[in-house]
Enzyme design. Structure first.
Site, PDB file in Angstrom:
ATOM      1  N   ASP A  23      80.266  71.236 -18.031  1.00 45.14           N
ATOM      2  CA  ASP A  23      79.828  71.290 -19.343  1.00 45.14           C
ATOM      3  C   ASP A  23      78.644  70.321 -20.116  1.00 45.14           C
ATOM      4  OD1 ASP A  23      80.547  72.478 -21.819  1.00 45.14           O
ATOM      5  OD2 ASP A  23      81.953  71.320 -22.305  1.00 45.14           O
ATOM      6  N   ASN A  71      83.113  83.259 -22.001  1.00 47.85           N
ATOM      7  CA  ASN A  71      82.380  82.600 -21.548  1.00 47.85           C
ATOM      8  C   ASN A  71      81.312  84.509 -22.044  1.00 47.85           C
ATOM      9  OD1 ASN A  71      82.057  80.268 -19.674  1.00 47.85           O
ATOM     10  ND2 ASN A  71      81.974  79.819 -22.136  1.00 47.85           N
TER      11      ASN A  71
HETATM   12  C1  IPE Z   1      84.207  75.678 -20.029  1.00 43.10           C
HETATM   13  O1  IPE Z   1      82.936  75.096 -21.115  1.00 43.10           O
HETATM   14  C2  IPE Z   1      83.557  76.360 -19.244  1.00 43.10           C
HETATM   15  C3  IPE Z   1      82.954  75.960 -17.971  1.00 43.10           C
HETATM   16  C4  IPE Z   1      82.182  74.988 -18.513  1.00 43.10           C
HETATM   17  C5  IPE Z   1      82.609  77.353 -17.180  1.00 43.10           C
HETATM   18  P1  IPE Z   1      82.954  75.935 -22.899  1.00 43.10           P
HETATM   19  O2  IPE Z   1      81.842  75.056 -23.115  1.00 43.10           O
HETATM   20  O3  IPE Z   1      82.757  77.534 -22.398  1.00 43.10           O
HETATM   21  O4  IPE Z   1      84.113  74.933 -23.307  1.00 43.10           O
HETATM   22  P2  IPE Z   1      84.252  75.532 -24.949  1.00 43.10           P
HETATM   23  O5  IPE Z   1      83.837  76.711 -25.547  1.00 43.10           O
HETATM   24  O6  IPE Z   1      83.511  74.006 -25.271  1.00 43.10           O
HETATM   25  O7  IPE Z   1      85.895  74.587 -24.756  1.00 43.10           O
HETATM   26  C1  IPE Z   2      78.336  74.441 -19.814  1.00 42.42           C
HETATM   27  O1  IPE Z   2      77.899  74.092 -20.467  1.00 42.42           O
HETATM   28  C2  IPE Z   2      77.735  76.259 -19.080  1.00 42.42           C
HETATM   29  C3  IPE Z   2      78.968  77.141 -19.613  1.00 42.42           C
HETATM   30  C4  IPE Z   2      80.153  76.877 -20.215  1.00 42.42           C
HETATM   31  C5  IPE Z   2      78.349  78.382 -18.682  1.00 42.42           C
HETATM   32  P1  IPE Z   2      77.330  74.841 -22.058  1.00 42.42           P
HETATM   33  O2  IPE Z   2      76.333  76.171 -22.267  1.00 42.42           O
HETATM   34  O3  IPE Z   2      78.391  75.383 -22.084  1.00 42.42           O
HETATM   35  O4  IPE Z   2      76.723  73.535 -22.643  1.00 42.42           O
HETATM   36  P2  IPE Z   2      77.406  73.053 -24.522  1.00 42.42           P
HETATM   37  O5  IPE Z   2      78.402  72.827 -24.639  1.00 42.42           O
HETATM   38  O6  IPE Z   2      76.968  74.303 -25.521  1.00 42.42           O
HETATM   39  O7  IPE Z   2      76.392  71.608 -24.600  1.00 42.42           O
HETATM   40 MG    MG Z   3      80.222  73.449 -23.143  1.00 44.88          MG
END
Ligand code: IPE
Ligand code: IPE
Ligand code: MG
Length: 255
Positions: A23, A71
């Site tokens: 994340d 996602n």
């Molecule tokens: C969790 O991250 C999913 C992945 C790392 C693929 P998200 O960024 O989607 O999670 P939330 O929405 O902050 O809980």
């Molecule tokens: C994790 O990074 C990757 C996926 C969930 C695909 P994020 O895209 O969730 O990054 P933040 O949480 O917005 O920083």
């Molecule tokens: Mg995230």
């Protein structure tokens, strides 16, 4: 029961299966005034380094949460860019995985991914299925709740056709219908970027996992951070519902 990977207390205990909620790509990009997709691109670089770092540190299985069932609700352009990056990554890694004897497996509803991604996944999974030393598991279009719903349907169908018996309804029998069938449970779950939630990831399989939350954003995560997490894990006592006194003699007995 303690896993076979547990060793005498004087030696570092390396988790057999590490699972990572990757994340912070978006925030990494935002901090630099870059588009979110640039963060995802850097995140793929981290996937490459961490895949090999985990193996060098003695881990046998690494599961990476790459795309959640939720996602899909992100802006269309971001979802499209993520799928494009995934396809490019798989296309490039196939030869590398074969060369380096990395087995690739997946968990999640793979059937809903774009055709190009599915094709590269199928080829890579097939070509690497004979490797037994080290496995990379990609969680793609994964969510624990959909996994349980899919497993319940599969279990019910198996009962209806006589392949499962309702009166042996144990956890072990049910778990055969999860995407993770045949994989050991994760010993250690790491989440980067400072968020302290599970976000629908391996809810059942992580029942007795150790959790580590680090503020490091995924694109900045290094082998040193992974080694530190493993070091922290190795100092923990996994009790599985027992008392500390019960666990200690068991550890001494393996010496
Ligand atoms: C969790 O991250 C999913 C992945 C790392 C693929 P998200 O960024 O989607 O999670 P939330 O929405 O902050 O809980
Ligand atoms: C994790 O990074 C990757 C996926 C969930 C695909 P994020 O895209 O969730 O990054 P933040 O949480 O917005 O920083
Ligand atoms: Mg995230």
């Amino acid at each position: 029961m303690p896993h076979a990977s547990q060793r005498p207390a004087d030696k570092p205990i390396v988790p057999r299966h590490v699972a990572i909620i990757m994340d912070g790509n978006g925030r990494w990009a935002k901090q630099r005034g870059l588009p979110r997709i640039e963060g995802h691109r850097r995140g793929v670089e981290t996937v490459r380094t961490v895949t090999y770092a985990a193996r060098d540190l003695g881990v046998r299985m690494l599961t990476l949460y790459a795309f959640s069932a939720e996602n899909w609700n992100r802006p269309r352009a971001e979802v499209g860019a993520l799928m494009g990056l995934l396809e490019l990554y798989l296309k490039k890694e196939l030869r590398t995985f074969v060369r380096d004897r990395v087995r690739l497996m997946t968990i999640g509803r793979i059937e809903d991914l774009p055709a190009g991604v599915r094709r590269h996944l199928a080829a890579t999974v097939e070509e690497t299925k004979g490797f037994t030393d080290y496995t990379l598991v990609l969680a793609l279009n994964y969510g624990s709740r959909t996994e349980v719903a899919d497993a319940a349907r599969s279990y019910a169908a198996a009962v209806a056709s006589g392949r499962e018996r309702l009166d042996d309804g144990s956890w072990e029998r049910f778990a055969r219908h999860l995407y993770t069938f045949g994989m050991p449970d994760p010993d250690l779950v790491i989440r980067t970027s400072g968020e302290t939630r599970v976000s629908n990831f391996l809810l059942l399989q992580a029942a007795y996992a150790e959790f580590i939350f680090t503020p490091v954003l995924w694109p900045d995560f290094t082998k040193v951070d992974l080694a530190a997490a493993i070091e922290d894990y190795s100092r923990r006592e996994r009790r599985y519902g027992l008392t500390s006194e019960q666990v200690k003699p068991a550890k001494a007995a393996v010496k």
